[in-house]
Design a protein around this motif. Sequence first.
Motif, PDB file in Angstrom:
ATOM      1  N   HIS A 129      47.067  42.817  31.176  1.00 49.02           N
ATOM      2  CA  HIS A 129      46.905  41.529  31.742  1.00 49.02           C
ATOM      3  C   HIS A 129      45.728  40.971  30.862  1.00 49.02           C
ATOM      4  CE1 HIS A 129      49.557  42.199  35.030  1.00 49.02           C
ATOM      5  NE2 HIS A 129      49.057  43.651  35.077  1.00 49.02           N
ATOM      6  N   VAL A 132      42.240  38.890  32.236  1.00 52.51           N
ATOM      7  CA  VAL A 132      42.308  38.942  33.812  1.00 52.51           C
ATOM      8  C   VAL A 132      40.942  39.474  34.065  1.00 52.51           C
ATOM      9  CG1 VAL A 132      43.216  39.215  35.865  1.00 52.51           C
ATOM     10  CG2 VAL A 132      44.838  38.295  34.118  1.00 52.51           C
ATOM     11  N   PRO A 167      41.853  32.052  38.412  1.00 49.13           N
ATOM     12  CA  PRO A 167      42.945  31.965  39.401  1.00 49.13           C
ATOM     13  C   PRO A 167      43.707  33.427  39.637  1.00 49.13           C
ATOM     14  CG  PRO A 167      43.371  31.275  37.279  1.00 49.13           C
ATOM     15  CD  PRO A 167      42.391  31.513  37.179  1.00 49.13           C
ATOM     16  N   ARG A 168      43.380  34.217  38.885  1.00 49.70           N
ATOM     17  CA  ARG A 168      44.109  35.476  38.845  1.00 49.70           C
ATOM     18  C   ARG A 168      42.953  36.754  38.628  1.00 49.70           C
ATOM     19  NH1 ARG A 168      49.302  37.678  36.168  1.00 49.70           N
ATOM     20  NH2 ARG A 168      48.146  37.079  34.183  1.00 49.70           N
ATOM     21  N   VAL A 169      43.020  37.664  39.533  1.00 51.92           N
ATOM     22  CA  VAL A 169      42.124  38.921  39.007  1.00 51.92           C
ATOM     23  C   VAL A 169      43.004  39.988  39.446  1.00 51.92           C
ATOM     24  CG1 VAL A 169      40.161  37.598  40.181  1.00 51.92           C
ATOM     25  CG2 VAL A 169      41.367  39.366  41.587  1.00 51.92           C
ATOM     26  N   ILE A 170      42.512  41.258  38.823  1.00 53.96           N
ATOM     27  CA  ILE A 170      43.023  42.576  38.983  1.00 53.96           C
ATOM     28  C   ILE A 170      42.059  43.223  40.200  1.00 53.96           C
ATOM     29  CG2 ILE A 170      43.510  44.764  37.983  1.00 53.96           C
ATOM     30  CD1 ILE A 170      44.036  43.362  35.290  1.00 53.96           C
ATOM     31  N   ALA A 182      44.209  39.276  49.644  1.00 50.31           N
ATOM     32  CA  ALA A 182      44.943  38.221  48.914  1.00 50.31           C
ATOM     33  C   ALA A 182      45.515  37.546  50.102  1.00 50.31           C
ATOM     34  CB  ALA A 182      46.201  38.739  48.302  1.00 50.31           C
ATOM     35  N   ASP A 186      43.083  32.023  47.889  1.00 55.73           N
ATOM     36  CA  ASP A 186      44.079  31.450  46.988  1.00 55.73           C
ATOM     37  C   ASP A 186      44.306  32.063  45.616  1.00 55.73           C
ATOM     38  OD1 ASP A 186      44.606  29.485  48.764  1.00 55.73           O
ATOM     39  OD2 ASP A 186      43.239  27.781  48.091  1.00 55.73           O
ATOM     40  N   VAL A 187      43.198  32.916  45.365  1.00 50.98           N
ATOM     41  CA  VAL A 187      43.221  33.704  44.127  1.00 50.98           C
ATOM     42  C   VAL A 187      44.376  34.834  44.269  1.00 50.98           C
ATOM     43  CG1 VAL A 187      41.764  35.286  42.419  1.00 50.98           C
ATOM     44  CG2 VAL A 187      40.680  33.478  44.068  1.00 50.98           C
ATOM     45  N   GLU A 188      45.176  34.969  43.122  1.00 48.90           N
ATOM     46  CA  GLU A 188      46.162  35.648  42.880  1.00 48.90           C
ATOM     47  C   GLU A 188      45.410  36.918  42.526  1.00 48.90           C
ATOM     48  OE1 GLU A 188      49.873  36.887  39.902  1.00 48.90           O
ATOM     49  OE2 GLU A 188      49.081  34.910  39.826  1.00 48.90           O
ATOM     50  N   ILE A 189      46.050  38.235  43.503  1.00 46.56           N
ATOM     51  CA  ILE A 189      45.298  39.483  43.229  1.00 46.56           C
ATOM     52  C   ILE A 189      46.654  40.345  42.716  1.00 46.56           C
ATOM     53  CG2 ILE A 189      44.490  41.241  44.227  1.00 46.56           C
ATOM     54  CD1 ILE A 189      42.732  39.389  45.972  1.00 46.56           C
ATOM     55  N   ILE A 190      46.379  40.979  41.476  1.00 43.80           N
ATOM     56  CA  ILE A 190      47.165  42.339  41.116  1.00 43.80           C
ATOM     57  C   ILE A 190      46.617  43.368  41.380  1.00 43.80           C
ATOM     58  CG2 ILE A 190      47.991  43.104  38.862  1.00 43.80           C
ATOM     59  CD1 ILE A 190      47.348  40.226  37.355  1.00 43.80           C
TER      60      ILE A 190
END
Length: 324
Positions: A129, A132, A167-170, A182, A186-190
Amino acid sequence: MSGISPSAAALYSRVEKVIPAIEWPAFTDDIDAILQLKRERNAVILAHNYQTPEIFHCVADIVGDSLALARKAMDVEADVIVLAGVHFMAETAKLLSPGKTVLIPDMGAGCSLADSITPEDVRLMRQRHPGVPIVTYVNTSAAVKAESDICCTSGNAKAVVESLGVPRVIMLPDEYLARNIAAQTDVEIIAWKGHCEVHERFTPEDIRELRAAHPGVTVLAHPECPPEVVAEADFAGSTAAMSDYVGTEKPARVVLMTECSMSDNVAVDHPDVEFIRPCNLCPHMKRITLGNIRTALEQMHHQVTIEPELSARARLAVERMLAV
Ligand code: 13P
Ligand code: SF4
């Protein structure tokens, strides 16, 4: 109490609701010795909320959740810190107070979350990723923190994730903490696939059965519990947040879906609250005893050391968290 020193007898009044009188004499020699050794060694004891009451209420100088212990480790003026908790907490104290001698009474006090991920795993996630940011739970080794951009605890995970402005974090390594956060942002979480062996055992059925058996009970859950458990609870938060909830909301009956010693420790300060006590023991936290705290101070072992280059990178990730 005959044969017990005045200081130990005075301490007993603090814990008499959670330690039976018949058990107390087994603790007093160690308590007296530890109080004396702390003065001789210029040492302080930092104890996590999951430590047993004879440690938490009778010998600890500073108590709290992982975040509070990390923050307070920075301000310690004593020469020696004894960490009554698990290994990652002692490493965090050493990262933030590198000039101090940090002791952990049992080197085997680990954590299933810390064991679920290696530095190589983190590097692979970064490759998979690109760009990220990696948010790593403090329940990890210093080597894993060193591969991360920023740390978090259960007490500040949402704030840390949102502070990054992306917008996205691990988020590593606790899958359930990641999914619980999550659900609030609203932040997408991996996520990764690590679990806490204590909190993963609670189920939504446990809560439904508790509510049926104890009408009106308020259910508090730690965010390391599965999301289905958190969804059934009245409140979810770090160990400190659960303790604060009891203090401010003063529920008549409460159950803490977390490690067993939490209820004992909180109950001491809230005699009017009825604690319902299904709980799960953390075998790692329970490796710390008065006996091995005493031995740690007598023999000045086991000293926590971190390789300097690794330490600098891991400290940066923890310091970024503390700045949020
Ligand atoms: P807290 O940061 O909420 O104290 O949690 C630490 C921990 O290990 C929970 O299992
Ligand atoms: Fe690790 Fe779970 Fe024990 Fe906390 S309770 S130290 S997360 S195994």
